[in-house]
Design a protein around this motif. Structure first.
Motif, PDB file in Angstrom:
ATOM      1  N   GLU A  27      -0.268   2.413   1.530  1.00 27.62           N
ATOM      2  CA  GLU A  27      -0.356   0.920   2.425  1.00 27.62           C
ATOM      3  C   GLU A  27      -1.015   0.832   1.999  1.00 27.62           C
ATOM      4  O   GLU A  27      -1.689  -0.843   2.254  1.00 27.62           O
ATOM      5  N   CYS A  31      -0.988  -4.050  -3.406  1.00 30.65           N
ATOM      6  CA  CYS A  31      -1.508  -4.511  -4.763  1.00 30.65           C
ATOM      7  C   CYS A  31      -2.429  -5.958  -5.330  1.00 30.65           C
ATOM      8  O   CYS A  31      -1.766  -6.508  -4.313  1.00 30.65           O
ATOM      9  N   SER A  67       3.093   6.115  -3.322  1.00 31.64           N
ATOM     10  CA  SER A  67       3.598   4.982  -3.662  1.00 31.64           C
ATOM     11  C   SER A  67       3.471   4.798  -5.056  1.00 31.64           C
ATOM     12  O   SER A  67       4.145   3.698  -5.675  1.00 31.64           O
ATOM     13  N   THR A  93       8.997   1.796 -12.783  1.00 34.47           N
ATOM     14  CA  THR A  93       7.454   0.699 -11.908  1.00 34.47           C
ATOM     15  C   THR A  93       7.709   1.734 -11.187  1.00 34.47           C
ATOM     16  O   THR A  93       7.957   3.056 -11.169  1.00 34.47           O
ATOM     17  N   SER A  96       6.437   1.827  -5.156  1.00 35.59           N
ATOM     18  CA  SER A  96       5.865   0.531  -3.579  1.00 35.59           C
ATOM     19  C   SER A  96       5.569  -0.283  -4.730  1.00 35.59           C
ATOM     20  O   SER A  96       4.249  -0.649  -5.631  1.00 35.59           O
ATOM     21  N   SER A  97       5.116  -1.776  -3.171  1.00 36.42           N
ATOM     22  CA  SER A  97       4.235  -2.879  -4.209  1.00 36.42           C
ATOM     23  C   SER A  97       3.464  -2.689  -4.228  1.00 36.42           C
ATOM     24  O   SER A  97       2.502  -3.600  -4.464  1.00 36.42           O
ATOM     25  N   CYS A 100       1.940  -2.208  -7.062  1.00 38.69           N
ATOM     26  CA  CYS A 100       2.398  -3.151  -8.090  1.00 38.69           C
ATOM     27  C   CYS A 100       3.857  -2.387  -8.468  1.00 38.69           C
ATOM     28  O   CYS A 100       4.346  -2.909  -9.537  1.00 38.69           O
ATOM     29  N   TYR A 102       7.308  -3.127  -8.811  1.00 42.03           N
ATOM     30  CA  TYR A 102       8.325  -4.469  -8.703  1.00 42.03           C
ATOM     31  C   TYR A 102       9.540  -3.701  -7.769  1.00 42.03           C
ATOM     32  O   TYR A 102      10.504  -2.300  -7.878  1.00 42.03           O
ATOM     33  N   GLY A 103      10.937  -4.479  -7.364  1.00 38.49           N
ATOM     34  CA  GLY A 103      11.708  -4.724  -6.096  1.00 38.49           C
ATOM     35  C   GLY A 103      12.577  -4.141  -6.454  1.00 38.49           C
ATOM     36  O   GLY A 103      13.189  -5.411  -6.425  1.00 38.49           O
ATOM     37  N   ASN A 125       6.235  -4.336 -14.210  1.00 38.26           N
ATOM     38  CA  ASN A 125       5.015  -3.978 -12.709  1.00 38.26           C
ATOM     39  C   ASN A 125       5.511  -5.309 -12.029  1.00 38.26           C
ATOM     40  O   ASN A 125       5.573  -6.559 -12.606  1.00 38.26           O
ATOM     41  N   LEU A 126       4.976  -5.262 -10.793  1.00 39.88           N
ATOM     42  CA  LEU A 126       4.864  -6.915  -9.996  1.00 39.88           C
ATOM     43  C   LEU A 126       3.647  -7.944 -10.673  1.00 39.88           C
ATOM     44  O   LEU A 126       3.706  -9.201 -10.051  1.00 39.88           O
ATOM     45  N   CYS A 127       3.175  -7.644 -11.384  1.00 37.84           N
ATOM     46  CA  CYS A 127       2.004  -8.717 -11.970  1.00 37.84           C
ATOM     47  C   CYS A 127       2.409  -8.877 -13.301  1.00 37.84           C
ATOM     48  O   CYS A 127       2.331  -9.867 -13.823  1.00 37.84           O
TER      49      CYS A 127
END
Length: 248
Positions: A27, A31, A67, A93, A96-97, A100, A102-103, A125-127
């Motif tokens: 953690e 990201c 992660s 993906t 973990s966020s 990056c 995606y949840g 991904n989260l981006c």
């Protein structure tokens, strides 16, 4: 003795720290994403853009996890805007966020923008502009109407529902005319070869001005079933059905 116990304690602490460093999600590295791209920019740089419901999520098994480990997400695809996507797709993906990832949530519909890795697997991904479908009004408006996934019978955007019927009718008429013409020629050739001796005898009889009953040999053939018409109609029906389902 005390030195030995102290060495064992120090060794145990170091070992626990190493395991926690590898096992627990990292953690500490958050990201960081740039400004989100527009819908058209994201569409252009993505390998695949589609929507669907998450039907399964699989995490990596084992004690040592990070992660950045891949999270396997299975999606039942409903609509596609880019890429050859099957009715059931798999996208990956990060776990973990913090990396990056995606949840994704099970039984939730998403609009997914995905790229491909070196192995050809879909990645998001989260981006990216990936988001729940319920919050994708802006994207859906910009993307317009998509199409069904590969392998499903789905009408293309803007296609009139009368197109399949018009194509089937055209195929019916064309194949019937061509089929009947060919079968008439073939059937006529068959009848000519079959009754050629009778025609020769009839010709000789007429030369001697006699009218025996053999002259009426063709009457029986006139009473037969219309073979050319039946063959032409059958071929036309098959062609019409094929064209209809292709255009459907």
């Amino acid at each position: 003795m005390r030195k030995r116990q102290g060495f064992i304690l120090l060794y145990t602490i170091v070992w626990i720290c190493m395991v926690m460093t590898v096992w627990l999600p990292k953690e500490a590295y958050a990201c960081s994403c740039a400004m989100p791209a527009s819908v058209q920019e994201e569409l252009q740089r993505s390998e695949a853009v589609f929507s669907g419901k998450v039907i399964g999520i699989t995490e990596k098994k084992g004690l040592l996890r990070s992660s950045a480990d891949p999270l396997k997400v299975q999606v039942s695809v409903s609509n596609v805007w880019k890429g050859a996507i099957a009715p059931e797709a798999t996208v990956y993906t990060a776990l973990s966020s913090a990396s990056c990832g995606y949840g994704f949530q099970p039984n939730t519909e998403y609009l997914i923008y995905a790229g491909r890795d070196a192995d050809g697997q879909l990645q998001t991904n989260l981006c990216s502009r990936t988001k729940p479908l319920a919050k994708a009004e802006e994207d859906l408006t910009a993307l317009g109407t998509g199409q069904g996934p590969t392998g499903q019978k789905a009408a293309l955007s803007g296609q009139s529902p009368w197109v399949p019927w018009a194509g089937a009718l055209g195929a019916l008429v064309i194949v019937y005319v061509l089929g009947r013409t060919v079968t008439v020629m073939v059937y006529g050739y068959y009848l000519t070869r079959k009754h050629l001796p009778d025609l020769i005898r009839a010709h000789k009889t007429l030369q001697h001005e006699e009218l025996p009953s053999e002259i009426h040999f063709g009457v029986k053939d006139k009473k037969r079933k219309p073979v050319p018409e039946l063959i032409g109609l059958a071929a036309a029906a098959v062609a019409a059905v094929i064209v209809y389902y292709v255009l459907r």
